[in-house]
Scaffold this motif. Sequence first.
Motif, PDB file in Angstrom:
ATOM      1  N   SER A 197       0.829  -1.202   0.000  1.00 19.11           N
ATOM      2  CA  SER A 197       0.000   0.000   0.000  1.00 19.11           C
ATOM      3  C   SER A 197       0.871   1.263   0.000  1.00 19.11           C
ATOM      4  CB  SER A 197      -0.913  -0.042   1.236  1.00 19.11           C
ATOM      5  OG  SER A 197      -1.449   1.223   1.522  1.00 19.11           O
ATOM      6  N   LEU A 198       1.889   1.273   0.856  1.00 12.26           N
ATOM      7  CA  LEU A 198       2.747   2.458   0.959  1.00 12.26           C
ATOM      8  C   LEU A 198       3.549   2.668  -0.317  1.00 12.26           C
ATOM      9  CD1 LEU A 198       4.008   2.085   4.648  1.00 12.26           C
ATOM     10  CD2 LEU A 198       2.075   3.444   3.768  1.00 12.26           C
ATOM     11  N   GLU A 199       4.048   1.571  -0.871  1.00 12.06           N
ATOM     12  CA  GLU A 199       4.823   1.671  -2.108  1.00 12.06           C
ATOM     13  C   GLU A 199       3.963   2.266  -3.233  1.00 12.06           C
ATOM     14  OE1 GLU A 199       6.461  -2.066  -3.400  1.00 12.06           O
ATOM     15  OE2 GLU A 199       7.172  -1.162  -5.273  1.00 12.06           O
ATOM     16  N   GLY A 200       2.712   1.839  -3.285  1.00  8.77           N
ATOM     17  CA  GLY A 200       1.793   2.383  -4.288  1.00  8.77           C
ATOM     18  C   GLY A 200       1.629   3.885  -4.137  1.00  8.77           C
ATOM     19  N   ASN A 201       1.452   4.338  -2.908  1.00  9.98           N
ATOM     20  CA  ASN A 201       1.319   5.775  -2.669  1.00  9.98           C
ATOM     21  C   ASN A 201       2.550   6.538  -3.135  1.00  9.98           C
ATOM     22  OD1 ASN A 201      -1.239   6.446  -0.972  1.00  9.98           O
ATOM     23  ND2 ASN A 201      -0.476   4.535  -0.110  1.00  9.98           N
ATOM     24  N   LEU A 202       3.722   5.998  -2.762  1.00  8.28           N
ATOM     25  CA  LEU A 202       4.970   6.705  -3.107  1.00  8.28           C
ATOM     26  C   LEU A 202       5.167   6.767  -4.621  1.00  8.28           C
ATOM     27  CD1 LEU A 202       7.181   5.304  -0.206  1.00  8.28           C
ATOM     28  CD2 LEU A 202       6.386   7.675  -0.512  1.00  8.28           C
ATOM     29  N   ASN A 203       4.824   5.671  -5.293  1.00  7.30           N
ATOM     30  CA  ASN A 203       4.930   5.665  -6.759  1.00  7.30           C
ATOM     31  C   ASN A 203       4.065   6.757  -7.388  1.00  7.30           C
ATOM     32  OD1 ASN A 203       6.699   3.563  -6.833  1.00  7.30           O
ATOM     33  ND2 ASN A 203       5.158   1.975  -7.247  1.00  7.30           N
ATOM     34  N   LEU A 204       2.843   6.851  -6.911  1.00  5.58           N
ATOM     35  CA  LEU A 204       1.913   7.829  -7.494  1.00  5.58           C
ATOM     36  C   LEU A 204       2.339   9.262  -7.151  1.00  5.58           C
ATOM     37  CD1 LEU A 204      -1.407   5.890  -6.815  1.00  5.58           C
ATOM     38  CD2 LEU A 204      -0.376   6.320  -9.060  1.00  5.58           C
ATOM     39  N   ILE A 205       2.853   9.446  -5.942  1.00  2.00           N
ATOM     40  CA  ILE A 205       3.329  10.779  -5.556  1.00  2.00           C
ATOM     41  C   ILE A 205       4.494  11.191  -6.445  1.00  2.00           C
ATOM     42  CG2 ILE A 205       4.556  12.055  -3.732  1.00  2.00           C
ATOM     43  CD1 ILE A 205       2.781  10.499  -1.698  1.00  2.00           C
ATOM     44  N   GLU A 206       5.397  10.250  -6.664  1.00  2.00           N
ATOM     45  CA  GLU A 206       6.550  10.556  -7.505  1.00  2.00           C
ATOM     46  C   GLU A 206       6.108  10.899  -8.929  1.00  2.00           C
ATOM     47  OE1 GLU A 206       9.424   7.450  -7.637  1.00  2.00           O
ATOM     48  OE2 GLU A 206      10.766   8.576  -8.967  1.00  2.00           O
ATOM     49  N   LYS A 207       5.154  10.129  -9.413  1.00  2.00           N
ATOM     50  CA  LYS A 207       4.763  10.280 -10.813  1.00  2.00           C
ATOM     51  C   LYS A 207       3.925  11.548 -11.062  1.00  2.00           C
ATOM     52  CE  LYS A 207       3.013   7.436 -14.613  1.00  2.00           C
ATOM     53  NZ  LYS A 207       2.348   6.183 -14.967  1.00  2.00           N
ATOM     54  N   TYR A 208       3.088  11.915 -10.103  1.00  2.00           N
ATOM     55  CA  TYR A 208       2.081  12.949 -10.401  1.00  2.00           C
ATOM     56  C   TYR A 208       2.187  14.236  -9.592  1.00  2.00           C
ATOM     57  CZ  TYR A 208      -0.146   9.408 -13.272  1.00  2.00           C
ATOM     58  OH  TYR A 208      -0.397   8.480 -14.240  1.00  2.00           O
ATOM     59  N   SER A 209       3.099  14.308  -8.600  1.00  5.34           N
ATOM     60  CA  SER A 209       3.104  15.507  -7.752  1.00  5.34           C
ATOM     61  C   SER A 209       3.345  16.796  -8.511  1.00  5.34           C
ATOM     62  CB  SER A 209       4.148  15.373  -6.642  1.00  5.34           C
ATOM     63  OG  SER A 209       3.606  14.621  -5.590  1.00  5.34           O
ATOM     64  N   ASN A 210       4.064  16.704  -9.608  1.00  7.53           N
ATOM     65  CA  ASN A 210       4.396  17.939 -10.319  1.00  7.53           C
ATOM     66  C   ASN A 210       3.413  18.307 -11.425  1.00  7.53           C
ATOM     67  OD1 ASN A 210       6.664  18.517  -8.775  1.00  7.53           O
ATOM     68  ND2 ASN A 210       7.834  16.959  -9.903  1.00  7.53           N
ATOM     69  N   HIS A 211       2.369  17.510 -11.571  1.00  8.51           N
ATOM     70  CA  HIS A 211       1.384  17.876 -12.589  1.00  8.51           C
ATOM     71  C   HIS A 211       0.603  19.091 -12.126  1.00  8.51           C
ATOM     72  CE1 HIS A 211      -2.126  17.672 -15.260  1.00  8.51           C
ATOM     73  NE2 HIS A 211      -1.253  17.150 -16.110  1.00  8.51           N
ATOM     74  N   LYS A 212       0.243  19.932 -13.085  1.00 10.00           N
ATOM     75  CA  LYS A 212      -0.361  21.216 -12.727  1.00 10.00           C
ATOM     76  C   LYS A 212      -1.786  21.070 -12.185  1.00 10.00           C
ATOM     77  CE  LYS A 212      -1.138  25.801 -14.566  1.00 10.00           C
ATOM     78  NZ  LYS A 212      -1.647  26.467 -15.741  1.00 10.00           N
TER      79      LYS A 212
END
Lengths: 417, 417
Positions: free
Chosen positions: B171-186
């Motif tokens: 579960s945590l790994e999934g969150n981190l992956n998505l944060i890494e991938k999408y945090s910089n999207h506008k």
Amino acid sequence: MNEIQILKGNIIFTDEMHSFSVHKNSYLLSVDGVIKNIYENLPDQYQDNIVQDFGDSLIIPGFYDLHNHAGQYLQCGTGMTKQLLEWLNDYTYKLEADLDNVEFAREVYGLFAKDLLAYGTLGACTFATSSTQGTACLFEAFKEVGIRGFVGKVNMVTNAPDYIIEDLDVSLEGNLNLIEKYSNHKKVKPIITPRFAPTSTEASMDALGKIAKKHGVPVQTHISENPDEIKWVKTLYPWSDNYASVYAKYGLFGTVPTLMAHAVHLTPEEIEMSKTENIYLVHCPDSNINVRSGIAPIKKYLEEGIKVGLGSDIAGGHKIQMNEAIVRAIQSSKHLSLTDPHAQLSLSEVFYMATAQGGAFFGKMGKLKSGYVLDALVIDDHPLYKNRYTLLDRLEKFIYTGDDRWIKARFIGGQRL
Amino acid sequence: MNEIQILKGNIIFTDEMHSFSVHKNSYLLSVDGVIKNIYENLPDQYQDNIVQDFGDSLIIPGFYDLHNHAGQYLQCGTGMTKQLLEWLNDYTYKLEADLDNVEFAREVYGLFAKDLLAYGTLGACTFATSSTQGTACLFEAFKEVGIRGFVGKVNMVTNAPDYIIEDLDVSLEGNLNLIEKYSNHKKVKPIITPRFAPTSTEASMDALGKIAKKHGVPVQTHISENPDEIKWVKTLYPWSDNYASVYAKYGLFGTVPTLMAHAVHLTPEEIEMSKTENIYLVHCPDSNINVRSGIAPIKKYLEEGIKVGLGSDIAGGHKIQMNEAIVRAIQSSKHLSLTDPHAQLSLSEVFYMATAQGGAFFGKMGKLKSGYVLDALVIDDHPLYKNRYTLLDRLEKFIYTGDDRWIKARFIGGQRL
């Protein structure tokens, strides 16, 4: 002429209120617009007939809206935070007065009738305004669109602004003219419509009751919508045992088929009277909450064996869509159920109210079974739903989330409109 | 680039919750997608710029839906008479599990994002499912359609069927992956999403709270939806003073911007905590009545100065349309007002919740005033309404009776979609 019509699809209706009748992938056969039977497999004798195949769509009865005000259609969704009197004076009465203008009436009523049909309301019992010529435009609009209607000229002789009330003789003459002109029409008929007891007099109710009885015309009006109104009626008619008894004294409570809208706060005696006099109570859930009347105890009425139909009550209710009225009836019953768990209405109960019970006021309509007139809707939903959900889930989804774009075909008296 | 854009029409929004700001027949000028000013008469310096003239239409802010479940969209309007547990097991969890399939997820989430935009929801805070790859499809769907979103991978580690929960490390790994991938999207960003306390553990909440804080990601979850759930939370976390304190202990109650959905039955202490911790409570009126949770005392929260936004809560709520959520919030407050006359919400208060308050969670959005991002809808109503009613009547009519067909244009960040 023995014209045979065969529709194919998933046929769903309520024969009784506690469950749905579901005929998956079946044939609905009608002769001259009257349903003969439903078949899983088409009998040999009909193999040469054309089948209108609606594939995996749902075929359901049309909706019947037993209470609304065509004369208020334009104001739907406006003034919704006003108090009743302000709402009537600032919005309703002015609009109703303007509908004496024939050109305006044609435009507004044309839109109203068209929208009813679009959203699947195949029959409506409706209040026009006190204008006889305006009301005639509403008859014509229903005729032109092809839906069923009981159309009422509103009768008001007191307790409203001068510009919207009539002298009693003028009011009666208007009723008689409309009865003469429209009583023999097949789908659109007159209905005697005192607005409600407070805008009536004993003389006006007496005269209207006699006209209804003499001409065999049904009656529609309002009853016990809110506590202040009930007190007012008691003040105006101090001799009365209750609100219903005022109407009953003048033949306006069951002498002819009678619709009583709202019935939020009936006394035990009025509940009993409604049952013995074979009244159709009309539940208007959106309206009752919009104007803060309260919540009618519909489950109780149903258990008493009283006939209860459903109304949009345009424009106290804001939605012309009867599927929305079904949802709000369930939601309102859930509000009641927070303190009385027994009060909750089921989907089949409210669907029955909106189709079978409503249809019964018009004749043998509202069920898709042998001997009933073919009034029906064909519902086509999104492929993603079709593939995943049961037929009853898909019906519920249409009721809760669908709109006119889901309705692919509409049949009235066997005729596709 | 200093791109100037000028829209002309009747501009309406809520700058504060007690009244509407109305600018009849005015010019809304934005530069690079940020509103500069509203003018009654266009200043000379802009006379050569192109004006997008929407005539007598209304120009209003877009809607922001602060709580819904994209992962439940298909089941909207089904199982509405089921009890919560049956509804979850028979409908919700199975559907959420199936959304691990990328192809299915693309199809469902694509439909969801498209429908949000169609109905005027320009930003949504949404729960996907516990599937990381499925949740990624929801990010992509929002990006493709162009609406704003806070998209949450749902975290469940206990108290649900095996097929829908995850091990904590996965579960945590999934969150981190998505944060890494999408945090910089506008426009589309991740949000930490424990489903709710009962499907969490102290370890999972602790870990999620730390991730949220470290990465500056906001949090969304459920609180105090119904009495049984509140009792359950007390059983699971016997040390807790109340439901809110469970989240608070692990940095999930205001450490980062936080959405708490439902809040039907908050204690006085929780109300105080919501205020001091700057929580966004999210009112979901349709859902609360559909699953018979009760009615949240929103007027009271507003008077306490708590931020309250509005949510469709798809699929506990059945309507994706935020104008419907506004109506149901008013209707629910009217139900409360039958016993507490002070509880009734006004149209401007709920409009504010759905636009200005919701928009504030996304940034400077939800108002049509200087310094705010140009997120807006253009509403075009029937000529019969235009000619007869005031601008605020026409807005109310759209809210109460309108649908996507009334929305003639949608702007996000100044871009017409």
